[in-house]
Motif scaffolding. Structure first.
Motif, PDB file in Angstrom:
ATOM      1  N   VAL A   1      -3.006  -4.174  -9.664  1.00  0.00           N
ATOM      2  CA  VAL A   1      -2.679  -2.828  -9.205  1.00  0.00           C
ATOM      3  C   VAL A   1      -3.903  -1.950  -9.429  1.00  0.00           C
ATOM      4  N   PHE A   2      -4.291  -1.201  -8.408  1.00  0.00           N
ATOM      5  CA  PHE A   2      -5.444  -0.312  -8.576  1.00  0.00           C
ATOM      6  C   PHE A   2      -5.232   0.964  -7.767  1.00  0.00           C
ATOM      7  N   PRO A   3      -5.746   2.092  -8.250  1.00  0.00           N
ATOM      8  CA  PRO A   3      -5.584   3.361  -7.521  1.00  0.00           C
ATOM      9  C   PRO A   3      -6.448   3.381  -6.274  1.00  0.00           C
TER      10      PRO A   3
ATOM     11  N   ARG B   1      -1.137  -2.686  -4.403  1.00  0.00           N
ATOM     12  CA  ARG B   1      -0.679  -3.793  -5.231  1.00  0.00           C
ATOM     13  C   ARG B   1      -0.855  -5.094  -4.461  1.00  0.00           C
ATOM     14  N   THR B   2      -1.229  -6.145  -5.166  1.00  0.00           N
ATOM     15  CA  THR B   2      -1.436  -7.421  -4.502  1.00  0.00           C
ATOM     16  C   THR B   2      -1.084  -8.555  -5.459  1.00  0.00           C
ATOM     17  N   GLY B   3      -0.702  -9.691  -4.900  1.00  0.00           N
ATOM     18  CA  GLY B   3      -0.316 -10.855  -5.679  1.00  0.00           C
ATOM     19  C   GLY B   3       0.143 -11.973  -4.765  1.00  0.00           C
ATOM     20  N   ILE B   4       0.576 -13.064  -5.361  1.00  0.00           N
ATOM     21  CA  ILE B   4       1.084 -14.220  -4.631  1.00  0.00           C
ATOM     22  C   ILE B   4       2.603 -14.224  -4.750  1.00  0.00           C
ATOM     23  N   VAL B   5       3.293 -14.456  -3.649  1.00  0.00           N
ATOM     24  CA  VAL B   5       4.756 -14.456  -3.642  1.00  0.00           C
ATOM     25  C   VAL B   5       5.279 -15.526  -4.590  1.00  0.00           C
TER      26      VAL B   5
ATOM     27  N   LYS C   1      -1.020 -17.132   4.481  1.00  0.00           N
ATOM     28  CA  LYS C   1      -0.475 -16.050   5.283  1.00  0.00           C
ATOM     29  C   LYS C   1      -0.320 -14.803   4.417  1.00  0.00           C
ATOM     30  N   ALA C   2      -0.242 -13.655   5.067  1.00  0.00           N
ATOM     31  CA  ALA C   2      -0.180 -12.386   4.330  1.00  0.00           C
ATOM     32  C   ALA C   2       1.022 -11.568   4.776  1.00  0.00           C
ATOM     33  N   ILE C   3       1.699 -10.960   3.807  1.00  0.00           N
ATOM     34  CA  ILE C   3       2.801 -10.034   4.058  1.00  0.00           C
ATOM     35  C   ILE C   3       2.342  -8.656   3.599  1.00  0.00           C
ATOM     36  N   VAL C   4       2.394  -7.683   4.488  1.00  0.00           N
ATOM     37  CA  VAL C   4       1.934  -6.332   4.174  1.00  0.00           C
ATOM     38  C   VAL C   4       3.131  -5.388   4.145  1.00  0.00           C
ATOM     39  N   LEU C   5       3.287  -4.702   3.038  1.00  0.00           N
ATOM     40  CA  LEU C   5       4.330  -3.687   2.868  1.00  0.00           C
ATOM     41  C   LEU C   5       3.632  -2.343   2.845  1.00  0.00           C
ATOM     42  N   PHE C   6       3.709  -1.605   3.962  1.00  0.00           N
ATOM     43  CA  PHE C   6       2.996  -0.336   4.080  1.00  0.00           C
ATOM     44  C   PHE C   6       3.984   0.819   4.009  1.00  0.00           C
ATOM     45  N   ARG C   7       4.071   1.407   2.814  1.00  0.00           N
ATOM     46  CA  ARG C   7       4.949   2.560   2.575  1.00  0.00           C
ATOM     47  C   ARG C   7       6.369   2.233   3.027  1.00  0.00           C
TER      48      ARG C   7
ATOM     49  N   ILE D   1       0.856  -1.183   0.000  1.00  0.00           N
ATOM     50  CA  ILE D   1       0.000   0.000   0.000  1.00  0.00           C
ATOM     51  C   ILE D   1       0.897   1.239   0.000  1.00  0.00           C
ATOM     52  N   THR D   2       0.812   2.020  -1.075  1.00  0.00           N
ATOM     53  CA  THR D   2       1.552   3.272  -1.150  1.00  0.00           C
ATOM     54  C   THR D   2       0.588   4.423  -0.863  1.00  0.00           C
TER      55      THR D   2
END
Length: 368
Positions: free
Chosen positions: A65-67, A51-55, A114-120, A45-46
């Protein structure tokens, strides 16, 4: 000896039969694949997009990818609430974004992974508690994800997108701040972290050249990007400074508004370091630090929003002028963090499918 087919059974015959019998019993069974041992979901999340997907080591780009403007509530800014807002406000902002991410992954069993979240640019150590509570509340309590990892940050993940470089200085430019950190000998050095506030949108809307120079190039401004880079170099071990400054990697969504930022910053750093080298006495080593040296930023006025530690001692870095360099990549600057995270997570998933060495949040406790 017992006879088989009219011939006596020899010792070698018995040995061969024993081997065949043992081999026939060694049946290779496929490994049991549980939902939690499958590759995790990655969400980034920027300030403008999600953006989202499978590792996967084969996926250099996200699947969807969506705004953020298409899903965020109209009463909240697209870039998100203030960092000082409570978790309830961040929940209303993040809930539609995260739900939209999982709706786009229907058919992949995303909710069971499981989920990995990259926040900014935040990781689990710097992420504000309100944002962390909101993320866990949506993902674990509402969506039903089994575990969530928040340990990935942009500055620490970008180096894994460039495995051929063991030393680099990562500079992250977003719409509201810029931060930098050193990666040396394959390790991130968090003690070199520096951050300064920015307002790229405002600077671009007015086309104010003076405002741009003050925010990015002015060495007399304690909140400029050049000052932050110099302070990062000061905190970096001397033995790797020349290798680090030679590989500056710029990333982030802020570069779309000003693509020339990396070149201008590199030129300013090189000119400032070269000027400092000319004024440094030849009888003293260029890399020697003298506590009695006059500070080059003594004229900078203190403000209430200073993130860097000033002043920057240019004389201690003067010998690095000839080493200043930029790294050009084929990947868009805003996708470097995604690429590094998916490569890093894919590597560790291959070593340990359950990713037991990671920091996982498996439950969310609401505050009373």
């Amino acid at each position: 000896a017992a006879a088989v087919g009219g011939e006596p059974t020899t010792k070698s015959t018995l040995s061969a039969r024993s081997t065949m019998s043992t081999t026939s019993r060694r049946i290779t069974r496929p490994a049991v694949v549980t939902p939690q041992s499958r590759p995790p979901v990655l969400i980034e999340i920027t300030e403008t997009t999600a953006r989202t997907g499978i590792v996967s080591s084969d996926n250099a780009t996200p699947k969807h990818v969506f705004p953020l403007a298409t899903v965020t509530p109209p009463f909240l800014p697209v870039s998100g609430p203030s960092l000082k807002d409570p978790a309830s406000v961040w929940y209303r902002y993040l809930a539609p974004i995260l739900k939209s991410c999982y709706q786009r992954l229907i058919g992949f069993g995303a909710k069971e992974r499981k989920a990995i979240v990259l926040f900014r640019a935040f990781d689990d150590k710097s992420l504000p508690r309100a944002i962390e509570d909101a993320l866990l509340a949506v993902l674990i309590d509402e969506i039903g994800v089994p575990a969530v990892s928040l340990q990935c940050g942009t500055l620490s993940m970008v180096p894994y997108s460039l495995p051929m470089l063991s030393h680099m200085l990562v500079v992250f430019v977003s719409l509201h701040e810029a931060s930098c950190q050193v990666h040396a000998a394959g390790e991130n050095l968090p003690f070199t972290f520096q951050s300064v506030p920015l307002n790229v949108t405002k600077i671009n809307s007015g086309d104010d050249e003076e405002a741009f120079k003050s925010a990015f190039l002015d060495l007399n401004n304690p909140n400029s990007l050049c000052t932050a880079i110099l302070k990062t170099l000061e905190a970096c071990p001397r033995t790797v400074r020349k290798f680090v400054i030679a590989n500056m990697v710029f990333c982030g969504t802020g570069l779309f508004h000003k693509p020339q930022i990396p070149v201008l910053v590199a030129k300013q750093l090189k000119a400032a370091l070269a000027a400092a080298a000319e004024t440094t006495p030849t009888t003293r080593s260029k890399l020697e630090i003298n506590p009695e040296d006059p500070d080059p930023l003594t004229t900078a006025e203190s403000t209430n929003n200073i993130h860097t530690v000033v002043p920057a001692n240019l004389k201690s870095l003067a010998g690095l002028a000839s080493n200043v360099g930029l790294v050009q990549t084929k990947v868009r600057p805003d996708l470097l963090a995604w690429l590094g995270t998916t490569q890093w997570a894919s590597h560790w998933h291959g070593q340990d499918p359950l990713l037991q060495q990671w920091k996982w949040n498996t439950e969310w406790q609401p505050k009373n």
